[in-house]
Design an enzyme around this catalytic site. Structure first.
Site, PDB file in Angstrom:
ATOM      1  N   HIS A  20      -0.994  -8.398  -4.131  1.00  0.00           N
ATOM      2  CA  HIS A  20      -1.548  -7.687  -5.281  1.00  0.00           C
ATOM      3  C   HIS A  20      -2.924  -8.223  -5.658  1.00  0.00           C
ATOM      4  O   HIS A  20      -3.252  -8.394  -6.830  1.00  0.00           O
ATOM      5  CB  HIS A  20      -0.567  -7.765  -6.455  1.00  0.00           C
ATOM      6  N   HIS A  35      -5.434  -2.591  -4.875  1.00  0.00           N
ATOM      7  CA  HIS A  35      -4.130  -2.722  -4.235  1.00  0.00           C
ATOM      8  C   HIS A  35      -3.131  -1.679  -4.701  1.00  0.00           C
ATOM      9  O   HIS A  35      -3.336  -0.984  -5.695  1.00  0.00           O
ATOM     10  CB  HIS A  35      -3.562  -4.134  -4.434  1.00  0.00           C
ATOM     11  N   HIS A  72       8.139  -3.701  -6.534  1.00  0.00           N
ATOM     12  CA  HIS A  72       7.335  -4.691  -7.252  1.00  0.00           C
ATOM     13  C   HIS A  72       7.939  -5.012  -8.618  1.00  0.00           C
ATOM     14  O   HIS A  72       7.751  -6.115  -9.131  1.00  0.00           O
ATOM     15  CB  HIS A  72       5.914  -4.149  -7.419  1.00  0.00           C
TER      16      HIS A  72
END
Length: 258
Positions: A69, A73, A79
């Site tokens: 990240h 990105h 995540h």
């Protein structure tokens, strides 16, 4: 001619332009800073292996390292805790077609010039739609703030109480997901949430709701001022990292010339 042949011709003639929405990866590009009790995001690092010398006489290359990240990105559903149990939730498992789609740009520049903690609201989105039409399903929605024109300490904008930067409200993100069926949401700041979003309910609502719904995030975008409000097509394909929660990437938009 086929559609793809026409597209290739339009790209060759310049009637369709490719706009790079990506920052250059370098060691000085800021990364998100979390409270010290949490793990931290690694900056980009590049180490020379050889440069046409005794280490490799005919070639030059580098080793690189960074967080998933870092820089411009992509955030995959895995995540965030809300997306951890979804199927196909990592960058290597997402369908490639999901990376490409129409894009709309919500211009929030004036609002963020007056309020660095500006929150995009549902009312703001509905006002935008009065001028540009309803946001199409499966669109990438990008929040333009011109924050990408900042650099260094000004980009993170840290204070004693943490970072200060604009982002969407929980209501706005839920509206985009539930009533507009968006593909993903992108920002020019270091995260899809505002700098003070840790204090929202739930904390970091863009991350929580986007990834819980199997949608995607794009951060640290640039050049959104070069895109029209509607009509462009976005390509945002992350690296195919096994079980990856995200990835630096090159974000490109195709735009018809004026």
């Amino acid at each position: 001619m086929s559609i793809l042949t026409q597209l290739a011709g339009a790209l060759s003639s310049g009637s369709v332009q490719v706009i790079d929405l990506t920052h250059t990866l370098d060691p000085d590009f800021p990364v998100i800073i979390l409270p010290p009790e949490f793990g931290q995001c690694a900056r980009f690092r590049m180490e020379e292996i050889s440069a046409y010398d005794h280490r490799g006489p005919a070639w030059k290359w580098h080793n690189i390292s960074m967080s998933e990240h870092t820089g411009t990105h992509f955030d995959a559903p895995s995540h965030w805790i809300s997306g951890r149990d979804l199927p196909s939730n990592s960058v290597d498992a997402i369908k490639p077609a999901d990376f490409i789609g129409p894009v709309v740009v919500l211009d929030c520049v004036e609002a963020t010039e007056n309020d660095e903690d500006f929150e995009l609201s549902r009312a703001d989105i509905e006002e935008w739609e009065k001028a540009h039409g309803k946001i199409p399903e499966h669109s990438w929605v990008l929040m333009r703030t011109d924050w990408s024109k900042r650099s260094g300490a000004e980009y993170l904008n840290m204070r004693e109480d943490g970072p200060h930067s604009p982002g969407p409200s929980a209501e706005a993100i839920r509206f985009l997901i539930d009533e507009r069926g968006i593909r993903g949401f992108g920002t020019e700041t270091v995260g899809t949430d505002g700098g003070q979003a840790a204090h929202a309910t739930p904390p970091y609502p863009a991350h929580y709701f986007l990834h819980g719904a199997g949608r995607y995030g794009l951060q640290c975008l640039a050049n959104l001022d070069k895109l029209p409000a509607t009509g462009a097509v976005l390509f945002a394909a992350p690296l195919k990292i096994k079980d990856g929660t995200g990835s630096p990437l090159r974000v490109l938009a195709m735009v018809e010339s004026a």
